[in-house]
Design an enzyme around this catalytic site. Structure first.
Site, short mmCIF file in Angstrom:
data_model
loop_
_atom_site.label_atom_id
_atom_site.label_comp_id
_atom_site.label_asym_id
_atom_site.label_seq_id
_atom_site.Cartn_x
_atom_site.Cartn_y
_atom_site.Cartn_z
N GLY B 474 39.29 41.67 43.76
CA GLY B 474 39.16 42.56 44.90
C GLY B 474 37.97 43.50 44.85
N SER B 475 36.96 43.18 44.01
CA SER B 475 35.84 44.12 43.90
C SER B 475 34.94 44.13 45.12
CB SER B 475 35.03 43.84 42.62
OG SER B 475 34.53 42.53 42.61
N SER B 513 35.77 46.76 32.65
CA SER B 513 36.31 47.63 33.72
C SER B 513 35.19 48.34 34.47
CB SER B 513 37.27 48.67 33.15
OG SER B 513 38.27 48.09 32.38
N ARG B 514 34.01 47.69 34.57
CA ARG B 514 32.84 48.43 35.01
C ARG B 514 32.46 48.25 36.46
NH1 ARG B 514 28.70 45.03 35.75
NH2 ARG B 514 27.17 46.71 35.79
N THR B 516 33.81 48.46 39.62
CA THR B 516 34.03 49.49 40.63
C THR B 516 33.28 50.77 40.26
OG1 THR B 516 36.15 48.52 41.19
CG2 THR B 516 35.82 50.81 41.83
N GLY B 693 37.63 53.14 35.99
CA GLY B 693 37.72 51.71 35.69
C GLY B 693 39.10 51.42 35.14
N VAL B 694 39.73 50.37 35.63
CA VAL B 694 41.15 50.17 35.35
C VAL B 694 41.50 48.80 34.82
CG1 VAL B 694 41.99 51.88 36.97
CG2 VAL B 694 41.52 49.55 37.78
N GLY B 695 40.52 47.97 34.53
CA GLY B 695 40.84 46.59 34.21
C GLY B 695 41.46 46.36 32.85
N GLU B 696 41.30 47.29 31.92
CA GLU B 696 41.58 46.91 30.54
C GLU B 696 42.63 47.76 29.81
OE1 GLU B 696 37.18 47.09 30.01
OE2 GLU B 696 37.60 45.43 28.66
#
Ligand code: FES
Ligand code: FES
Lengths: 161, 731, 82
Positions: B474-475, B513-514, B516, B693-696
């Protein structure tokens, strides 16, 4: 290379004829011969569900079905869910509920969920999880997929009694 | 923060949504090109063996075969040449050696040769006709074994046997710290090798044109990294390679490295046609980069007040066949959530005869957090303190120095712990016997790295966004929303397109997580440039000096134009407006995540049911909360699978015995409950909207949280992940 | 003068010294100063997989990063992530 076989089927309500080798899976035929690449291959051995299509009145993992077995059958793939440019309520619910991240599993989930809602118009969470447990999603943790399917059930069949 | 936003924090439909629910979106394997042929890769059946001879003549003679390649077809890699892809440096010989083995095979599944043929079936038949003579060598499969004296050696050129790298962080006075402690707990825990498990197998299609240009289409987390790595392996200038990123079906760190791209290119060079390579699921398990198995020992001392007085960690991570086990981040994160004065951390990067490992969401951090967070749980129990309270007493905050040196800027550790404490789940009773609740927290740095973006204003008042960050979750939308926020538009007024490496400025991977954060910054900066240029157009139109802009309207001296109205007049006021920005930012904000999990264990079978889960994470600012929740839920589900079930089950010869989804057994919909989420927002001062950043970070707590919950349910402290029925029953 | 912290394993080159105050306007200038005092040390500080942190932030500029008199410089494991 063995001699090719002619297969006549109906795909997404249109008559389709294709030539395939007897060893080719239905998944391969759909993707590489017919050009319907919406159906995905995640494992090739029946364990991820991303190749799920409707064959006749059942859902199958098309990587485990031979193309020649589709002769005379009617097939629905993800490309056949929407009506023209109007999305199927499940497709819309998946978007509204952010039920996909990478989206590679989505076609399989949509086909499986469509079959679920035809059998159980108002599935419980447990029924939904059970039905969809042949479809792997590695991105979402399933939460938003389950919610989307249940929202679509209400959209299609009205609130449960 | 009282900032109010129009677009940020809302949940618009993603821009690529319709394509992805209708099957129109094209992923790597969906690509069809005229005259395209198909490849297959032959892989080693041995975990460690010398290659004595490769004879490809039978394969070449098979009708329908166009080309066969082995390592001998590639330019040699000088022994110590380092290549830098902006993501850290890699030894070219490792990269090259992993793509096609030369001299020795180092793991079962190591690629040895590849074939291109008229179709994939013929290619597979041809690959089976390649004759390889091996001299099998003894193999070594775990870090402790590989570090032991007399272990089989993988690489003769490493100075310390199989230890590729030593890491050591020291702070304060460890002995004095432990002397102050009233409770000291020490534990050693092992974790198994696990795979990211993305559903889409690796794929690459390449065409080596007669003019020397190489075009690669692939599913990658970073098109520029794929370009640069392929160019390095093929020894051609980067400008000779163009990578077109296809849609990508999951990555989680596993689709940063290249595997197939240079091989497809070399096959294409020989065959004169586009060549497509797609991995089977077994190839994905055995031939790509899982994340390291590990042994971690942690010792923590606490005084009566519940303050940690000293902490010591020893970490040995399995790099797989080539150095690079992520033990650095494992060591840096092991105590990163806490303010501790006296610390000693030692880490070992150990090569073993398993696939060369790669990143998996916060790489290295879950392994080490498992040890720290279970030891803290035990200490809390000994002291009779609530486990969250113990963590709160020691939580890192602004100014806390990590053992590796730097001090934190604003960090949301306390806020995450408070949110966990206040959560509905933490305050609900457990349903009955054999149930347990576990908590844990974890830290991840997040990354900066370069990003580029171009915004072009359309005459109808919409804006095209050109960017190079492949969109895995969804980026496109989280970036468009940031442009829309600056420009006073709606998210759907921005039309994002992800383009090939010839068509946008250098952009690092979608990882760390970079995206966004960093690509978001590039988009933000480009949008501000658009605003400035549009202001100048309005000033020209109105013959004024100053124009103001707010909420999508330009105004001066009582006159005003909406963005769309002014956009319609660009042609007459000086021509189109198109602005590009590139960034290589500092200001990265680390993220803390926490997990609460309730489990029930069947004492007869050892089967664990997950009853309830709450994932908490500091997002800084959630641009699109639904996709932030999605990241948290996904990372949590992966972490639970890692904790309870997943592992590379290797036999003594180093062969993976469970290389299918049936046997590797990732969580299904039936294995998990709904995953509750609490987004904490402690804005990152380094980003205009506060993004961290929220991916990890969300995958860091689950291993320990599950272990702690299992202890409460069974009374047993388990020392091995996966904590599957066999581990639980002590079999 | 900026403070440069030596990674634990590099302290073999500094006789155990953990940190040092050095004058310079950039990380590169600091390293020249340190090299003068501990010849050969720079190859242990400037090497693959070590990132440079100035004032608690990893800098993409590396040796070109400007430093202030009260700056802190650390050499830490380079991280990208998944
Ligand atoms: S591809 Fe058919 S089930 Fe996975
Ligand atoms: S959305 Fe990626 S696998 Fe389901």
């Amino acid at each position: 290379m063995s001699a090719k076989v002619q297969v006549q089927t109906t795909i997404n309500n249109e008559p389709v004829e294709f030539l395939c080798e007897p060893r080719q899976s239905l998944l391969e035929c759909l993707r590489d011969i017919v050009g319907l690449t919406g159906t995905k291959e995640g494992c090739g051995d029946g364990n991820c569900g991303s190749c799920t299509v409707k064959l006749g009145d059942r859902i199958v993992t098309s990587c485990l079905v031979l193309g020649v077995e589709a002769a005379g059958e009617s097939i629905t793939t993800v490309e056949g869910l929407a009506h023209g440019s109007t999305l199927h309520p499940l497709q819309k619910a998946f978007l509204d509920h952010a039920a996909l991240q990478c989206g590679i599993c989505t076609p399989g989930f949509l086909i499986a969920a469509d079959a679920l809602l035809q059998k159980h118009p108002h599935p419980t969470e447990e029924q939904t999880r059970f039905w969809l447990s042949n479809n792997l999603c590695r991105c979402t943790g399933y939460d938003k997929i389950i919610r989307a399917v249940q929202a679509a059930a209400i959209e299609i069949n009205g609130a449960a009694q | 923060m009282s900032t109010t936003y129009n677009v940020i924090g809302t949940r618009p439909i993603r821009h690529d949504g319709a394509d992805k629910v209708t099957g129109r979106a094209l992923y790597g394997a969906d690509l069809q090109l005229a005259r395209m042929i198909h490849g297959a890769v032959l892989r080693s059946p041995h975990a460690h063996a010398r290659i004595l001879r490769i004879d490809t003549s039978k394969a070449e003679a098979l009708p329908g075969v166009f080309a066969v390649v082995t390592a001998a077809d590639f330019p040699p890699a000088p022994a110590d040449k380092i290549v830098d892809f902006g993501e850290g440096d890699t030894l070219l010989s490792s990269l090259r050696g992993n793509i096609l083995a030369s001299g020795k095979v180092l793991y079962s599944g190591h690629a040895v040769a590849a074939v291109a043929a008229v179709n994939a079936h013929v290619a597979a038949e041809a690959a089976a006709l390649i004759e390889v003579d091996y001299e099998p060598l003894p193999c070594v499969l775990t870090a402790p074994e590989a570090m032991a004296p007399g272990a089989p050696i993988l690489h003769e050129n490493l100075p310390n046997g199989n230890v590729a790298e030593l890491i050591r962080y020291e702070m304060g006075d460890l002995a004095a710290g432990f002397a102050e402690a009233t409770v000291i707990v020490e534990r050693e825990l092992d974790t198994a090798t696990v795979h990211q498990g993305y559903i889409e197998p690796q794929n690459a299609t390449a065409f080596w044109s007669s003019d020397g240009r190489i075009h690669i289409w692939c599913s990658t987390q970073g098109s520029f990294v794929a370009r640069d790595a392929s160019a390095a392996v093929l020894d051609v200038p980067v400008s000779q390679v163009k990578v077109t990123p296809m849609e990508i079906g999951g990555g989680f760190g596993g689709k940063i490295n290249v595997y197939l791209e240079p091989v497809a290119a070399m096959l294409s060079k020989k065959a004169g046609r586009p060549v497509k390579l797609v991995m089977s699921r077994r190839d994905v398990f055995t031939g790509t980069g899982p994340t390291p198995g590990s042994r971690v020992r942690v010792k923590i001392g606490v005084n009566d007040a519940g303050k940690i007085t000293a902490a010591q960690a020893w970490l040995a991570y399995e790099a797989g066949a080539y150095p690079g086990a992520m033990v650095g981040p494992g060591a840096m994160t092991v105590f990163a959530c806490y303010d501790i004065e006296n610390v000693l951390i030692e880490g070992f990067d150990v090569v073993v005869n398993k696939p060369s490992t790669s990143a998996y969401r916060a790489p290295g951090a879950p392994n080490s957090a498992l040890a720290t967070e279970t030891v803290l749980d035990e200490i809390a129990e000994k002291l009779g303190i609530d486990p969250l309270e113990l963590r709160l007493r020691n939580a890192a905050k602004e100014g806390t120095r990590r053992a590796d040196g730097p001090r934190y800027k604003r960090i949301g550790c306390i806020e995450v712990l408070e949110a966990m404490k206040a959560s509905p789940q933490y305050n609900a009773p457990l349903p009955g016997p054999n149930c347990g609740r576990g908590v844990a927290i974890g830290f991840w740095f997040n990354a900066g790295l370069p990003s580029s973006a171009t915004l072009s204003v359309n005459a109808d008042g919409t804006v095209n966004l050109i960017e190079g960050s492949t969109d895995i979750g969804g980026s496109r939308t989280s970036l468009s929303m940031q442009a829309a926020e600056v420009l006073g538009l709606r998210a759907e007024d921005i039309h994002p397109t992800i383009v090939d490496t010839d068509s946008v400025g250098y952009t690092g991977v979608t990882g760390g997580s970079r995206t966004t954060f960093a690509t978001g910054l590039a988009v933000h900066d480009a949008a501000q440039m658009v605003v400035e240029q549009m202001k100048a157009r309005a000033a020209r139109l109105w013959a004024v000096d100053e124009v103001s802009f707010s909420n999508g309207t330009f105004s001066a001296n009582g006159q005003s134009l909406t963005f769309a109205q002014l956009a319609a007049q660009l042609g007459a006021t000086g021509g189109p407006v198109s602005c590009s920005a590139t960034v290589n930012p500092k200001g990265v904000g680390g993220s803390i995540a926490g997990l609460i999990i309730d489990v029930k264990v069947d004492p007869e079978t050892g089967k664990t049911d997950v009853l309830r889960v709450t994932s908490v994470q500091d997002a800084g600012k959630a641009i699109h909360p639904a996709y932030v929740e999605g990241q948290m839920q996904g990372g949590t589900a992966q972490g639970i699978g890692w904790a309870l079930n997943e592992e590379y089950f290797m036999d003594a010869d180093g062969d993976m015995r469970n290389g299918s989804y049936l046997d590797y057994r990732m969580p299904t919909a039936l294995d998990l409950p709904m995953i509750e989420t609490i987004i904490v927002e402690v804005p990152n001062p380094g980003h205009p909207f506060g993004v961290r950043g929220v991916g990890e970070a969300n995958i860091v707590p689950p291993l320990a949280a599950v272990a702690n919950a299992l202890y409460r349910a069974t009374g047993k402290r388990l020392n091995r992940v996966p904590m599957n029925p066999a581990t639980i029953l002590g079999l | 003068m900026a403070t440069v912290f030596f990674p634990t394993l590099v302290r073999q080159q500094t006789g155990g010294l953990a940190q040092i105050e050095v004058a310079g306007a950039t990380v590169g200038e600091l390293i020249i100063g340190i090299e003068a005092r501990f010849p050969g040390i720079s190859k242990h500080l400037l090497r693959p997989n070590l990132a440079i942190s100035v004032d608690d932030e990893v800098t993409p500029l590396g040796v070109l990063e400007p430093v202030r008199p009260d700056s802190e410089v650390h050499f830490i494991a380079a991280i990208s992530g998944g």
